[in-house]
Motif scaffolding. Structure first.
Motif, PDB file in Angstrom:
ATOM      1  N   ARG A 147       0.877  -1.180   0.000  1.00  0.00           N
ATOM      2  CA  ARG A 147       0.000   0.000   0.000  1.00  0.00           C
ATOM      3  C   ARG A 147       0.909   1.223   0.000  1.00  0.00           C
ATOM      4  O   ARG A 147       2.069   1.127   0.384  1.00  0.00           O
ATOM      5  CB  ARG A 147      -0.835   0.044   1.279  1.00  0.00           C
ATOM      6  CG  ARG A 147      -1.692  -1.179   1.430  1.00  0.00           C
ATOM      7  CD  ARG A 147      -2.850  -0.866   2.349  1.00  0.00           C
ATOM      8  NE  ARG A 147      -3.417  -2.098   2.859  1.00  0.00           N
ATOM      9  CZ  ARG A 147      -4.286  -2.173   3.852  1.00  0.00           C
ATOM     10  NH1 ARG A 147      -4.694  -1.049   4.442  1.00  0.00           N
ATOM     11  NH2 ARG A 147      -4.758  -3.319   4.265  1.00  0.00           N
ATOM     12  N   ASP A 169      -0.851   5.614   3.288  1.00  0.00           N
ATOM     13  CA  ASP A 169      -1.906   4.831   3.934  1.00  0.00           C
ATOM     14  C   ASP A 169      -1.370   4.045   5.120  1.00  0.00           C
ATOM     15  O   ASP A 169      -2.083   3.688   6.041  1.00  0.00           O
ATOM     16  CB  ASP A 169      -2.521   3.842   2.924  1.00  0.00           C
ATOM     17  CG  ASP A 169      -3.332   4.564   1.856  1.00  0.00           C
ATOM     18  OD1 ASP A 169      -3.994   5.565   2.214  1.00  0.00           O
ATOM     19  OD2 ASP A 169      -3.289   4.144   0.688  1.00  0.00           O
ATOM     20  N   SER A 214      -5.758   8.358  -4.681  1.00  0.00           N
ATOM     21  CA  SER A 214      -5.484   8.093  -3.267  1.00  0.00           C
ATOM     22  C   SER A 214      -5.989   9.269  -2.433  1.00  0.00           C
ATOM     23  O   SER A 214      -6.150  10.389  -2.935  1.00  0.00           O
ATOM     24  CB  SER A 214      -3.977   7.922  -3.027  1.00  0.00           C
ATOM     25  OG  SER A 214      -3.485   6.841  -3.783  1.00  0.00           O
ATOM     26  N   GLU A 215      -6.216   8.979  -1.149  1.00  0.00           N
ATOM     27  CA  GLU A 215      -6.745  10.005  -0.260  1.00  0.00           C
ATOM     28  C   GLU A 215      -5.597  10.874   0.270  1.00  0.00           C
ATOM     29  O   GLU A 215      -4.551  10.353   0.645  1.00  0.00           O
ATOM     30  CB  GLU A 215      -7.455   9.301   0.917  1.00  0.00           C
ATOM     31  CG  GLU A 215      -8.088  10.243   1.922  1.00  0.00           C
ATOM     32  CD  GLU A 215      -8.246   9.543   3.283  1.00  0.00           C
ATOM     33  OE1 GLU A 215      -8.659  10.220   4.234  1.00  0.00           O
ATOM     34  OE2 GLU A 215      -7.924   8.334   3.395  1.00  0.00           O
ATOM     35  N   ASN A 246      -4.657  12.056   3.084  1.00  0.00           N
ATOM     36  CA  ASN A 246      -4.937  11.946   4.532  1.00  0.00           C
ATOM     37  C   ASN A 246      -3.893  12.718   5.351  1.00  0.00           C
ATOM     38  O   ASN A 246      -2.993  13.350   4.790  1.00  0.00           O
ATOM     39  CB  ASN A 246      -4.992  10.463   4.940  1.00  0.00           C
ATOM     40  CG  ASN A 246      -3.675   9.743   4.634  1.00  0.00           C
ATOM     41  OD1 ASN A 246      -2.649  10.382   4.426  1.00  0.00           O
ATOM     42  ND2 ASN A 246      -3.719   8.424   4.602  1.00  0.00           N
ATOM     43  N   ARG A 296      -0.170  11.850   4.632  1.00  0.00           N
ATOM     44  CA  ARG A 296       0.360  12.420   3.378  1.00  0.00           C
ATOM     45  C   ARG A 296       0.512  13.939   3.497  1.00  0.00           C
ATOM     46  O   ARG A 296       1.410  14.532   2.890  1.00  0.00           O
ATOM     47  CB  ARG A 296      -0.545  12.054   2.204  1.00  0.00           C
ATOM     48  CG  ARG A 296      -0.522  10.562   1.901  1.00  0.00           C
ATOM     49  CD  ARG A 296      -1.001  10.227   0.491  1.00  0.00           C
ATOM     50  NE  ARG A 296      -0.743   8.823   0.192  1.00  0.00           N
ATOM     51  CZ  ARG A 296      -1.647   7.848   0.280  1.00  0.00           C
ATOM     52  NH1 ARG A 296      -2.905   8.119   0.612  1.00  0.00           N
ATOM     53  NH2 ARG A 296      -1.303   6.596   0.009  1.00  0.00           N
TER      54      ARG A 296
END
Lengths: 239, 239
Positions: free
Chosen positions: A181, A185, B111-112, B114, B117
């Motif tokens: 991943r 994440d 992708s998020e 978040n 990141r």
């Protein structure tokens, strides 16, 4: 009980100019980790007297062991032995034991033990010789500083001679989990686990290969049970 | 006129433990030499706040340019940006320009963005972003310190972005003569030649390959005429 600490000084203009790619740092790092000795810092410096002496003095004070590579050959740019002597205010000259080793070696190979080669027998007073099974010219240990050659085959042979003389710590245990991943994440749960196990060192090393990406999470420490517990939490989080 | 000087700080426990073999030092060394900037010192340090800050402060004062690699990802062990800010007593938080770059990138990849990141958008006040054409998350320059990623493909792309912004010196010219004699036979005449050309850096790098041994003598400097003169003396001595 924490492990003994170590530092390395890589000496040579040829590394800093990009002419030569150093491999000694990576070699020593692996051997020390196996021995339970924590390599904490490496400095790469040029063939400059002042810089070498300052690095030796700074690091010999702070770390249990210091290792140098490079600058102990016969040419004018090989100044490491004299710098180590200066760093410890020790007298240095051609020493009989080192001269005998060189004399025997060159007698066998038929080369002349001229004044340039004799430079390699310059050893500070009080130093212990380090055996060089590859090309004879010895390294030496003065106080906690181990002075070794830059040529990788010789450096590695000298490291092998030195390792049994060092006091190691608990060998580092390291277990790795591959997680496919994005690191972004993984980071949240990983940070929680790192907080829960303050005695372990938990690192995340991203990879991108054959169209797959993710990270290798490496858990390091001296206590295998604790490592397995952290690994268990990791497996639950990223199953 | 001497060339601008540079230093590098390689950051990461994985290098010091021997898990990863660094390649960024060798890459940067080569690029800087081409640009006429003298890399004078490299330090490899672990993911430890105090050590990183001390290295940055010491080297930023002494050298014209400082380059760091490693520790700017999204995980808990990525602490470089915060250390650089602390070293210069600068405020650091998620910055809008960096956040916008990440938002655009993750919108594209699905992708998020978040909180982990978002850590990669933490940039000190007053810093200029360094473009990352590989994986978007930017590096930055604060004062004379250039902060870049540890992943080699990203590091190399960032170096390419940074190089045109640096003031280089006279590019280093380097000529090599291969001499198939023992270094001990070369050393005497070589020392004389080195003394006669104090502005040139003359190094001897022994080799042993396919049963042949000898040394590559490398003459480096900014003045090609002088280098050729030294090379001429070398050819006479070892013809």
């Amino acid at each position: 009980m924490s492990n003994p600490t170590a530092a390395m000084i890589v000496i040579g203009d040829e590394i800093l100019s990009g002419r030569t790619r150093d491999s000694n740092m990576h070699h020593l790092a692996g051997r020390l980790t196996e021995a339970g000795i924590d390599l904490k810092e490496v400095r790469v410096v040029g063939d400059e007297r002042g810089t070498i002496i300052a690095a030796v003095q700074a690091m010999a004070k702070v770390y249990d062991y210091v290792f140098t590579s490079g600058g102990i050959g016969p040419t004018h740019d090989d100044i490491t032995a004299d710098c180590i002597a200066a760093a410890f205010d020790a007298h240095i000259d051609v020493r009989d034991d080192a001269r005998a080793i060189l004399a025997a070696h060159y007698a066998k190979t038929g080369s002349e033990l001229n004044s340039a080669r004799l430079r390699m027998a310059r050893i500070p007073d009080g130093a212990e010789l380090i055996e060089n099974p590859v090309s004879a010219a010895p390294g030496f240990r003065l106080e906690n500083v181990h002075v070794m050659a830059g040529v990788p085959s010789v450096f590695e042979a000298m490291v092998a001679s030195v390792l049994p003389t060092l006091t190691g710590g608990a060998p580092l245990i390291s277990k790795t989990m591959r997680i496919e991943r994005g690191e972004g994440d993984i980071a949240g749960p990983l940070g929680e686990i790192a907080k829960a196990f303050p005695l372990l060192s938990i690192g995340s090393y991203p990879f991108q290969k054959d169209g797959k990406y993710g990270a290798h999470v490496v858990i390091r420490g001296n206590n295998e049970e604790e490592i397995d517990a952290a690994l268990g939490r990791l497996e639950v989080a990223f199953a």
